[in-house]
Motif scaffolding. Structure first.
Motif, PDB file in Angstrom:
ATOM      1  N   ILE A 165       0.854  -1.201   0.000  1.00  0.00           N
ATOM      2  CA  ILE A 165       0.000   0.000   0.000  1.00  0.00           C
ATOM      3  C   ILE A 165       0.887   1.249   0.000  1.00  0.00           C
ATOM      4  O   ILE A 165       0.657   2.204  -0.745  1.00  0.00           O
ATOM      5  CB  ILE A 165      -0.957  -0.007   1.222  1.00  0.00           C
ATOM      6  N   ARG A 166       1.956   1.206   0.808  1.00  0.00           N
ATOM      7  CA  ARG A 166       2.894   2.336   0.828  1.00  0.00           C
ATOM      8  C   ARG A 166       3.529   2.518  -0.562  1.00  0.00           C
ATOM      9  O   ARG A 166       3.710   3.626  -1.054  1.00  0.00           O
ATOM     10  CB  ARG A 166       3.995   2.059   1.865  1.00  0.00           C
ATOM     11  N   GLN A 167       3.911   1.384  -1.171  1.00  0.00           N
ATOM     12  CA  GLN A 167       4.542   1.425  -2.496  1.00  0.00           C
ATOM     13  C   GLN A 167       3.558   1.958  -3.554  1.00  0.00           C
ATOM     14  O   GLN A 167       3.912   2.798  -4.385  1.00  0.00           O
ATOM     15  CB  GLN A 167       5.010   0.015  -2.843  1.00  0.00           C
ATOM     16  N   LEU A 168       2.295   1.467  -3.474  1.00  0.00           N
ATOM     17  CA  LEU A 168       1.282   1.888  -4.454  1.00  0.00           C
ATOM     18  C   LEU A 168       0.918   3.362  -4.297  1.00  0.00           C
ATOM     19  O   LEU A 168       0.447   3.994  -5.251  1.00  0.00           O
ATOM     20  CB  LEU A 168       0.025   1.012  -4.309  1.00  0.00           C
ATOM     21  N   THR A 169       1.150   3.909  -3.117  1.00  0.00           N
ATOM     22  CA  THR A 169       0.965   5.352  -2.920  1.00  0.00           C
ATOM     23  C   THR A 169       1.712   6.113  -4.018  1.00  0.00           C
ATOM     24  O   THR A 169       1.226   7.106  -4.558  1.00  0.00           O
ATOM     25  CB  THR A 169       1.529   5.746  -1.525  1.00  0.00           C
ATOM     26  N   PHE A 170       2.893   5.606  -4.379  1.00  0.00           N
ATOM     27  CA  PHE A 170       3.734   6.288  -5.380  1.00  0.00           C
ATOM     28  C   PHE A 170       3.539   5.726  -6.790  1.00  0.00           C
ATOM     29  O   PHE A 170       3.547   6.488  -7.759  1.00  0.00           O
ATOM     30  CB  PHE A 170       5.209   6.213  -4.957  1.00  0.00           C
ATOM     31  N   THR A 171       3.374   4.381  -6.915  1.00  0.00           N
ATOM     32  CA  THR A 171       3.202   3.850  -8.287  1.00  0.00           C
ATOM     33  C   THR A 171       1.858   4.299  -8.865  1.00  0.00           C
ATOM     34  O   THR A 171       1.791   4.773 -10.005  1.00  0.00           O
ATOM     35  CB  THR A 171       3.316   2.308  -8.346  1.00  0.00           C
ATOM     36  N   ILE A 172       0.807   4.180  -8.065  1.00  0.00           N
ATOM     37  CA  ILE A 172      -0.500   4.620  -8.585  1.00  0.00           C
ATOM     38  C   ILE A 172      -0.504   6.154  -8.691  1.00  0.00           C
ATOM     39  O   ILE A 172      -1.129   6.727  -9.586  1.00  0.00           O
ATOM     40  CB  ILE A 172      -1.660   4.113  -7.688  1.00  0.00           C
ATOM     41  N   GLY A 173       0.221   6.802  -7.785  1.00  0.00           N
ATOM     42  CA  GLY A 173       0.369   8.262  -7.885  1.00  0.00           C
ATOM     43  C   GLY A 173       0.979   8.642  -9.221  1.00  0.00           C
ATOM     44  O   GLY A 173       0.510   9.561  -9.911  1.00  0.00           O
ATOM     45  N   GLU A 174       2.013   7.895  -9.608  1.00  0.00           N
ATOM     46  CA  GLU A 174       2.663   8.166 -10.901  1.00  0.00           C
ATOM     47  C   GLU A 174       1.705   7.857 -12.062  1.00  0.00           C
ATOM     48  O   GLU A 174       1.639   8.608 -13.051  1.00  0.00           O
ATOM     49  CB  GLU A 174       3.922   7.296 -11.015  1.00  0.00           C
ATOM     50  N   ALA A 175       0.933   6.758 -11.920  1.00  0.00           N
ATOM     51  CA  ALA A 175      -0.027   6.382 -12.974  1.00  0.00           C
ATOM     52  C   ALA A 175      -1.030   7.515 -13.196  1.00  0.00           C
ATOM     53  O   ALA A 175      -1.309   7.908 -14.343  1.00  0.00           O
ATOM     54  CB  ALA A 175      -0.750   5.092 -12.584  1.00  0.00           C
ATOM     55  N   ILE A 176      -1.561   8.038 -12.104  1.00  0.00           N
ATOM     56  CA  ILE A 176      -2.569   9.105 -12.223  1.00  0.00           C
ATOM     57  C   ILE A 176      -1.921  10.376 -12.782  1.00  0.00           C
ATOM     58  O   ILE A 176      -2.500  11.059 -13.637  1.00  0.00           O
ATOM     59  CB  ILE A 176      -3.254   9.327 -10.859  1.00  0.00           C
ATOM     60  N   HIS A 177      -0.699  10.630 -12.351  1.00  0.00           N
ATOM     61  CA  HIS A 177       0.048  11.787 -12.863  1.00  0.00           C
ATOM     62  C   HIS A 177       0.226  11.679 -14.385  1.00  0.00           C
ATOM     63  O   HIS A 177       0.226  12.679 -15.103  1.00  0.00           O
ATOM     64  CB  HIS A 177       1.412  11.820 -12.155  1.00  0.00           C
ATOM     65  N   GLN A 178       0.364  10.432 -14.872  1.00  0.00           N
ATOM     66  CA  GLN A 178       0.514  10.207 -16.324  1.00  0.00           C
ATOM     67  C   GLN A 178      -0.838  10.074 -17.024  1.00  0.00           C
ATOM     68  O   GLN A 178      -0.915   9.639 -18.160  1.00  0.00           O
ATOM     69  CB  GLN A 178       1.364   8.956 -16.564  1.00  0.00           C
ATOM     70  N   ASN A 179      -1.916  10.347 -16.274  1.00  0.00           N
ATOM     71  CA  ASN A 179      -3.271  10.324 -16.830  1.00  0.00           C
ATOM     72  C   ASN A 179      -3.742   8.917 -17.228  1.00  0.00           C
ATOM     73  O   ASN A 179      -4.554   8.757 -18.146  1.00  0.00           O
ATOM     74  CB  ASN A 179      -3.358  11.283 -18.031  1.00  0.00           C
ATOM     75  N   ALA A 180      -3.226   7.904 -16.551  1.00  0.00           N
ATOM     76  CA  ALA A 180      -3.651   6.524 -16.842  1.00  0.00           C
ATOM     77  C   ALA A 180      -5.076   6.307 -16.333  1.00  0.00           C
ATOM     78  O   ALA A 180      -5.494   6.929 -15.359  1.00  0.00           O
ATOM     79  CB  ALA A 180      -2.702   5.543 -16.173  1.00  0.00           C
ATOM     80  N   ASP A 181      -5.787   5.397 -17.011  1.00  0.00           N
ATOM     81  CA  ASP A 181      -7.111   5.023 -16.509  1.00  0.00           C
ATOM     82  C   ASP A 181      -7.172   3.519 -16.198  1.00  0.00           C
ATOM     83  O   ASP A 181      -8.203   3.002 -15.801  1.00  0.00           O
ATOM     84  CB  ASP A 181      -8.221   5.412 -17.502  1.00  0.00           C
ATOM     85  N   THR A 182      -6.046   2.839 -16.400  1.00  0.00           N
ATOM     86  CA  THR A 182      -6.015   1.374 -16.283  1.00  0.00           C
ATOM     87  C   THR A 182      -4.682   0.940 -15.680  1.00  0.00           C
ATOM     88  O   THR A 182      -3.629   1.442 -16.092  1.00  0.00           O
ATOM     89  CB  THR A 182      -6.149   0.742 -17.697  1.00  0.00           C
ATOM     90  N   ILE A 183      -4.741   0.005 -14.743  1.00  0.00           N
ATOM     91  CA  ILE A 183      -3.521  -0.545 -14.143  1.00  0.00           C
ATOM     92  C   ILE A 183      -3.320  -1.963 -14.667  1.00  0.00           C
ATOM     93  O   ILE A 183      -4.262  -2.765 -14.667  1.00  0.00           O
ATOM     94  CB  ILE A 183      -3.647  -0.581 -12.593  1.00  0.00           C
ATOM     95  N   VAL A 184      -2.104  -2.261 -15.112  1.00  0.00           N
ATOM     96  CA  VAL A 184      -1.776  -3.631 -15.539  1.00  0.00           C
ATOM     97  C   VAL A 184      -0.687  -4.139 -14.609  1.00  0.00           C
ATOM     98  O   VAL A 184       0.349  -3.492 -14.429  1.00  0.00           O
ATOM     99  CB  VAL A 184      -1.256  -3.657 -17.001  1.00  0.00           C
ATOM    100  N   HIS A 185      -0.950  -5.292 -14.004  1.00  0.00           N
ATOM    101  CA  HIS A 185       0.036  -5.844 -13.069  1.00  0.00           C
ATOM    102  C   HIS A 185       0.008  -7.369 -13.213  1.00  0.00           C
ATOM    103  O   HIS A 185      -0.873  -7.937 -13.844  1.00  0.00           O
ATOM    104  CB  HIS A 185      -0.325  -5.408 -11.639  1.00  0.00           C
ATOM    105  N   GLY A 186       0.979  -8.023 -12.590  1.00  0.00           N
ATOM    106  CA  GLY A 186       1.006  -9.479 -12.617  1.00  0.00           C
ATOM    107  C   GLY A 186       2.137  -9.990 -11.768  1.00  0.00           C
ATOM    108  O   GLY A 186       3.142  -9.296 -11.566  1.00  0.00           O
TER     109      GLY A 186
END
Ligand code: PLP
Length: 344
Positions: free
Chosen positions: A64-85
């Motif tokens: 959750i701490r890590q996603l604070t920044f990865t999803i933060g970066e995704a939103i900053h890049q205007n992403a609407d979809t997360i791909v993970h695996g």
């Protein structure tokens, strides 16, 4: 508290972290709890548990701490979809699916088919959080990354704006996240009037990198000890690179060297995700002494390492140790068979 060796102040570190794109998703600070019954049962050091398993979203955990920044970066890049695996019982994927749901993002998970492919634990939660889940035959690692990038290309051609969670960026942002965790511990220690000697964590990557970076930046006595859950030949390179990439992101003008990284493979056992008698024992001791549940894959093996180090006299009874509980507890339910096989 000795501050003579600090490179930045706590406030200075926090200000640098605040400059990075982020989303406000977790419940912080996570508690730092004394464990007197556990300390006594192990006849050893004062033990505190830093409760990243209580980070607030979707059963908590270090991601959750890590996603604070990865999803933060995704939103900053205007992403609407997360791909993970990752693997089928991936805590990271479960937490990504939940955070995506919370923020109204689509989430696609491509998971390597393995010996834990039953719809239980984390995999069950992935489905409940509404992720598009597919089990694939590519092994976890670079091959699975190719699957993720191919999917992202397809989603892009369908008009979506995907953000792929993958190393090395995700690992560097994990290190940023755990330097922030160290800043939190620094404050909690001051408030509680303690100064720990060691912090143990089940990690072979970004989490430990952040602990090392943070404690060095703040000039703390605290020495991070990593207990690896998985064999990676290039483990030390990964940790060093994650720490140094994070240092760059934070404009910190220093480097971490290999001899500053203490990480052991001695408690992995047969393989990643395969339980050892010692990890089952550790899990039960912590549950029975403190009512705190470790997870079967990461924290129980790390705690088995801590117990062994205490028994071997590597840690003395007048020292203070923090154990970083990185979460992962939903996987307990996918390991019900193995966990009830060994009585203690
Ligand atoms: C519960 C738990 N602990 C520890 C880790 C290790 O984190 P890192 O990859 O940052 O070393 C993970 C990673 O998936 C995890 O899920």
């Amino acid at each position: 508290m000795n501050q003579e060796n600090n490179i930045v102040t706590r406030l200075g570190l926090c200000q640098r972290i605040e400059q990075l794109p982020q989303v406000d998703i977790g419940h912080y600070p996570t508690p730092l709890e004394p464990c007197p019954r556990l300390s006594e049962a192990l006849g050893g050091p004062r033990i505190y548990i830093k409760r990243e398993d209580c980070s607030g979203v979707a059963f908590g955990g270090n991601k959750i701490r890590q996603l604070t920044f990865t999803i933060g970066e995704a939103i900053h890049q205007n992403a609407d979809t997360i791909v993970h695996g990752a693997t089928t019982q991936s805590n990271h994927c479960r937490q990504a699916a939940a955070v995506a749901a919370q923020l109204g993002l689509k989430c696609y998970l491509r998971l390597s088919r393995d010996h834990k492919s039953l719809v239980q634990g984390n995999l069950l939660l992935d489905h409940l959080a509404g992720a598009d889940v597919e089990l694939v035959d590519a092994p976890f690692g670079p091959e699975l990354d190719l699957v993720k990038y191919a999917l992202a290309d397809k989603l892009r051609s369908d008009g979506l704006r995907p953000y792929v969670i993958a190393a090395p960026q995700s690992t560097a942002l994990a290190a940023v996240a755990f330097s922030w965790c160290i800043a939190e511990i620094h404050k909690q220690q001051q408030e509680m009037g303690i100064e720990a000697d060691l912090i143990y964590a089940g990690s072979a990557g970004g989490t430990q990198a952040g602990l090392i970076l943070g404690s060095k930046a703040l000039g703390m006595k605290l020495q991070p000890v990593g207990v690896a859950p998985i064999y990676w030949e290039d483990k030390i390179d990964r940790i060093r690179q994650a720490a140094n990439n994070a240092a760059k992101l934070l404009n910190l003008d220093f480097q971490i060297a290999d001899d500053e990284i203490s990480n052991t493979d001695a408690y992995i056992g047969q393989a990643y995700g395969v339980l050892t008698p010692e990890c089952i024992q550790a899990l039960k001791i912590v549950a029975q002494m403190e009512g705190i549940f470790l997870d079967p894959v990461y924290t129980s093996k790390a705690f088995a390492g801590l117990i062994d180090h205490i028994r071997k006299g590597k840690i003395s009874s007048d020292q203070t140790v923090i154990f970083l509980h990185t979460g992962g507890t939903p996987a307990l339910f996918a390991y019900n068979q193995e966990l009830t096989d060994v009585p203690i």
